[in-house]
Design a protein around this motif. Structure first.
Motif, PDB file in Angstrom:
ATOM      1  N   UNK A  84     -47.579  -9.277  25.091  1.00  0.00           N
ATOM      2  CA  UNK A  84     -46.636  -8.114  25.333  1.00  0.00           C
ATOM      3  C   UNK A  84     -46.012  -7.537  24.203  1.00  0.00           C
ATOM      4  N   UNK A  85     -45.555  -8.574  23.244  1.00  0.00           N
ATOM      5  CA  UNK A  85     -45.190  -8.180  21.708  1.00  0.00           C
ATOM      6  C   UNK A  85     -46.213  -7.392  21.171  1.00  0.00           C
ATOM      7  N   UNK A  86     -47.447  -7.895  21.084  1.00  0.00           N
ATOM      8  CA  UNK A  86     -48.526  -7.376  20.425  1.00  0.00           C
ATOM      9  C   UNK A  86     -48.679  -5.870  21.049  1.00  0.00           C
ATOM     10  N   UNK A  87     -48.640  -5.713  22.424  1.00  0.00           N
ATOM     11  CA  UNK A  87     -48.870  -4.409  22.775  1.00  0.00           C
ATOM     12  C   UNK A  87     -47.801  -3.464  22.458  1.00  0.00           C
ATOM     13  N   UNK A  88     -46.374  -4.141  22.352  1.00  0.00           N
ATOM     14  CA  UNK A  88     -45.239  -3.320  22.173  1.00  0.00           C
ATOM     15  C   UNK A  88     -45.472  -2.668  20.478  1.00  0.00           C
ATOM     16  N   UNK A  89     -45.776  -3.508  19.609  1.00  0.00           N
ATOM     17  CA  UNK A  89     -46.233  -3.204  18.147  1.00  0.00           C
ATOM     18  C   UNK A  89     -47.155  -2.310  17.957  1.00  0.00           C
ATOM     19  N   UNK A  90     -48.307  -2.338  19.087  1.00  0.00           N
ATOM     20  CA  UNK A  90     -49.291  -1.264  18.858  1.00  0.00           C
ATOM     21  C   UNK A  90     -49.123   0.134  19.370  1.00  0.00           C
ATOM     22  N   UNK A  91     -47.972  -0.167  20.430  1.00  0.00           N
ATOM     23  CA  UNK A  91     -47.667   1.421  20.893  1.00  0.00           C
ATOM     24  C   UNK A  91     -46.816   2.073  19.896  1.00  0.00           C
ATOM     25  N   UNK A  93     -46.811   1.404  16.183  1.00  0.00           N
ATOM     26  CA  UNK A  93     -47.400   1.626  15.136  1.00  0.00           C
ATOM     27  C   UNK A  93     -48.765   1.667  15.032  1.00  0.00           C
ATOM     28  N   UNK A  94     -49.529   1.437  15.998  1.00  0.00           N
ATOM     29  CA  UNK A  94     -50.548   1.302  16.219  1.00  0.00           C
ATOM     30  C   UNK A  94     -51.554   2.110  17.017  1.00  0.00           C
ATOM     31  N   UNK A  95     -52.669   1.795  17.606  1.00  0.00           N
ATOM     32  CA  UNK A  95     -53.443   2.531  18.526  1.00  0.00           C
ATOM     33  C   UNK A  95     -52.706   2.329  19.857  1.00  0.00           C
ATOM     34  N   UNK A  96     -52.441   3.636  20.489  1.00  0.00           N
ATOM     35  CA  UNK A  96     -51.454   3.749  21.678  1.00  0.00           C
ATOM     36  C   UNK A  96     -52.333   3.186  22.867  1.00  0.00           C
ATOM     37  N   UNK A  97     -53.410   3.673  23.092  1.00  0.00           N
ATOM     38  CA  UNK A  97     -54.404   3.087  24.190  1.00  0.00           C
ATOM     39  C   UNK A  97     -54.690   1.424  24.143  1.00  0.00           C
ATOM     40  N   UNK A  98     -54.600   0.734  23.028  1.00  0.00           N
ATOM     41  CA  UNK A  98     -54.793  -0.458  22.799  1.00  0.00           C
ATOM     42  C   UNK A  98     -53.677  -1.227  23.479  1.00  0.00           C
ATOM     43  N   UNK A  99     -52.378  -0.660  22.962  1.00  0.00           N
ATOM     44  CA  UNK A  99     -51.245  -1.279  23.097  1.00  0.00           C
ATOM     45  C   UNK A  99     -50.891  -0.971  24.801  1.00  0.00           C
TER      46      UNK A  99
END
Length: 125
Positions: A84-91, A93-99
């Motif tokens: 969940x923390x990794x997904x939140x980071x990706x949403x 600062x990163x790739x939205x769909x992956x997050x």
């Protein structure tokens, strides 16, 4: 597979999927390290080793939970908190769909491990 343990079995399957994903990421990192012109060995090696260790730990937790070890329930939930923390980071600062995918995967897996039928299958209730 019994009906009562179906939620736990699906949670275990998703944990195995996460472990396999980390193993694939480890292989990808190795390929990147071998094909790049400039590599900072210390950073590359530490990142790859950490990813490989994470894959091994997730697979061990999935195996233990699949064997109905109640002691693996806590580590399985902690793994989902990291997802969940990794997904939140990706949403952010990163790739939205992956997050968003990681957020859904982590929430669903944690829910499957924690719902009352899974608790009964583990003998918690």
């Amino acid at each position: 597979m019994t009906t009562e343990a179906a939620t736990l079995d699906w949670g275990v399957r998703l944990l195995y999927l996460q472990g396999a994903g980390l193993a694939v990421l480890t292989a990808y990192l190795i390929v990147l390290e071998l094909t790049r012109d400039e590599v900072i060995i210390a950073i590359a090696a530490s990142l790859t080793v950490m990813c490989a260790l994470a894959a091994a730990v997730v697979l061990l937790v999935a195996r233990a939970l699949g064997r109905r070890s109640v002691r693996a329930r806590g580590p399985a939930v902690v793994v989902q908190l990291f997802v969940l923390a990794t997904g939140g980071f990706l949403v952010q600062y990163g790739t939205l769909w992956a997050g968003i995918g990681l957020l859904i995967l982590g929430a669903v897996t944690a829910a499957l491990v924690l719902v009352p039928p899974s608790s009964r299958a583990l003998g918690v209730d």
